[in-house]
Scaffold this motif. Structure first.
Motif, PDB file in Angstrom:
ATOM      1  N   MET A 263      11.540 -17.025 -67.754  1.00  0.00           N
ATOM      2  CA  MET A 263      12.073 -15.929 -66.920  1.00  0.00           C
ATOM      3  C   MET A 263      13.564 -16.146 -66.726  1.00  0.00           C
ATOM      4  N   LEU A 264      14.314 -15.136 -67.093  1.00  0.00           N
ATOM      5  CA  LEU A 264      15.772 -15.234 -67.016  1.00  0.00           C
ATOM      6  C   LEU A 264      16.256 -14.738 -65.656  1.00  0.00           C
ATOM      7  N   HIS A 265      17.020 -15.578 -64.979  1.00  0.00           N
ATOM      8  CA  HIS A 265      17.576 -15.185 -63.683  1.00  0.00           C
ATOM      9  C   HIS A 265      19.054 -14.881 -63.843  1.00  0.00           C
ATOM     10  N   ARG A 266      19.320 -13.663 -64.233  1.00  0.00           N
ATOM     11  CA  ARG A 266      20.714 -13.269 -64.371  1.00  0.00           C
ATOM     12  C   ARG A 266      20.824 -11.854 -63.844  1.00  0.00           C
ATOM     13  N   PRO A 267      21.982 -11.517 -63.230  1.00  0.00           N
ATOM     14  CA  PRO A 267      22.083 -10.154 -62.685  1.00  0.00           C
ATOM     15  C   PRO A 267      21.873  -9.112 -63.779  1.00  0.00           C
ATOM     16  N   LEU A 268      21.065  -8.122 -63.485  1.00  0.00           N
ATOM     17  CA  LEU A 268      20.833  -7.070 -64.464  1.00  0.00           C
ATOM     18  C   LEU A 268      22.022  -6.113 -64.475  1.00  0.00           C
ATOM     19  N   ILE A 269      22.266  -5.547 -65.654  1.00  0.00           N
ATOM     20  CA  ILE A 269      23.308  -4.522 -65.774  1.00  0.00           C
ATOM     21  C   ILE A 269      22.820  -3.259 -65.065  1.00  0.00           C
ATOM     22  N   GLN A 270      23.672  -2.669 -64.246  1.00  0.00           N
ATOM     23  CA  GLN A 270      23.296  -1.452 -63.515  1.00  0.00           C
ATOM     24  C   GLN A 270      23.894  -0.203 -64.151  1.00  0.00           C
ATOM     25  N   HIS A 271      25.151  -0.355 -64.616  1.00  0.00           N
ATOM     26  CA  HIS A 271      25.868   0.838 -65.091  1.00  0.00           C
ATOM     27  C   HIS A 271      26.439   0.606 -66.482  1.00  0.00           C
ATOM     28  N   CYS A 272      26.538   1.678 -67.222  1.00  0.00           N
ATOM     29  CA  CYS A 272      27.049   1.647 -68.590  1.00  0.00           C
ATOM     30  C   CYS A 272      28.511   1.197 -68.605  1.00  0.00           C
ATOM     31  N   LYS A 273      28.824   0.289 -69.531  1.00  0.00           N
ATOM     32  CA  LYS A 273      30.196  -0.195 -69.630  1.00  0.00           C
ATOM     33  C   LYS A 273      31.095   0.806 -70.353  1.00  0.00           C
ATOM     34  N   SER A 274      30.487   1.800 -71.004  1.00  0.00           N
ATOM     35  CA  SER A 274      31.285   2.827 -71.677  1.00  0.00           C
ATOM     36  C   SER A 274      31.601   3.992 -70.755  1.00  0.00           C
ATOM     37  N   CYS A 275      30.555   4.522 -70.087  1.00  0.00           N
ATOM     38  CA  CYS A 275      30.770   5.768 -69.334  1.00  0.00           C
ATOM     39  C   CYS A 275      30.449   5.643 -67.855  1.00  0.00           C
TER      40      CYS A 275
ATOM     41  N   ASN B  24      20.391 -26.805 -73.137  1.00  0.00           N
ATOM     42  CA  ASN B  24      19.954 -25.411 -73.034  1.00  0.00           C
ATOM     43  C   ASN B  24      19.527 -25.135 -71.599  1.00  0.00           C
ATOM     44  N   VAL B  25      20.182 -24.192 -70.959  1.00  0.00           N
ATOM     45  CA  VAL B  25      19.782 -23.787 -69.607  1.00  0.00           C
ATOM     46  C   VAL B  25      19.289 -22.347 -69.727  1.00  0.00           C
ATOM     47  N   THR B  26      18.091 -22.216 -70.306  1.00  0.00           N
ATOM     48  CA  THR B  26      17.593 -20.891 -70.673  1.00  0.00           C
ATOM     49  C   THR B  26      17.376 -19.996 -69.459  1.00  0.00           C
ATOM     50  N   ARG B  27      17.097 -20.597 -68.311  1.00  0.00           N
ATOM     51  CA  ARG B  27      16.821 -19.814 -67.103  1.00  0.00           C
ATOM     52  C   ARG B  27      17.993 -18.915 -66.730  1.00  0.00           C
ATOM     53  N   VAL B  28      19.208 -19.410 -67.001  1.00  0.00           N
ATOM     54  CA  VAL B  28      20.392 -18.602 -66.665  1.00  0.00           C
ATOM     55  C   VAL B  28      21.122 -18.119 -67.912  1.00  0.00           C
ATOM     56  N   GLY B  29      20.513 -18.343 -69.088  1.00  0.00           N
ATOM     57  CA  GLY B  29      21.135 -17.854 -70.322  1.00  0.00           C
ATOM     58  C   GLY B  29      22.420 -18.560 -70.662  1.00  0.00           C
TER      59      GLY B  29
END
Ligand code: ZN
Length: 182
Positions: free
Chosen positions: A1-13, A111-116
């Motif tokens: 399980m990866l614990h990293r902030p999810l992307i909320q908004h498009c980086k293009s628009c 490798n710290v896969t939990r945080v990518g």
């Protein structure tokens, strides 16, 4: 399980994204823009640093930034575009500790896969015991093994790297350590 902030908004628009399988046959869920359909690929980041040694002591830096403000760490940080792993490790050591040193062999790959993330630590031989820490560091100091503030270390990768380092130092034979941190 990866614990990293999810992307909320498009980086293009700037429109909201949805995590879903893209329409191109990709088999992993990606953040896909609801509006312009840009696919945002997220991949592990490299953290690069050193174990700077002076006799039987190693150099630690007291962090002046979040996360882990006030905790001790080996000099390390995110690799930049356009540099090699070794160049990044050397740069971080200069920036965070203002240390003079000669870079040595790669000592740990974690490798710290939990945080990518993948963390790389090189051994480094200090050529001076005078330091000029940058703004990210409150204090740069040398510690022998029995002086290490084990409970005040900033990151588990730093703790494990130091444990391997002092174990190898006792035998005088330094080997590459590959560690998976869950
Ligand atoms: Zn978009």
């Amino acid at each position: 399980m990866l614990h990293r902030p999810l992307i909320q908004h498009c980086k293009s628009c700037g429109s909201p994204v949805t995590y879903r399988l893209p329409d191109d046959g990709d088999t992993r869920e990606r953040a896909v823009c609801n509006d312009c359909h840009t696919i945002h690929y997220e991949n592990p980041l490299n953290v690069v640093g050193t174990i700077p040694a002076w006799g039987n002591k190693v150099l630690l830096c007291k962090r002046n930034i979040e996360p882990r403000f006030g905790k001790w760490t080996l000099p390390a940080g995110f690799m930049e575009l356009g540099e090699t792993v070794a160049e990044g490790a050397a740069r971080e050591t200069t920036e965070e500790a203002g240390a003079l040193f000669e870079l040595q062999e790669l000592f740990a790959m974690m490798n710290v896969t939990r945080v990518g993330q993948v963390h790389f630590f090189y051994r480094a031989q200090l050529t001076s015991d005078q330091f000029a820490p940058g703004h990210e560091t409150q204090e740069a100091r040398l510690f022998a093994e029995d002086e290490i503030p084990w409970d005040e270390l900033a990151f588990r990768t730093v703790k494990e790297t130091l444990q391997h380092y002092f174990a190898d130092a006792k035998t005088g034979r330094f080997e590459l350590h590959q560690v998976d941190i869950s």
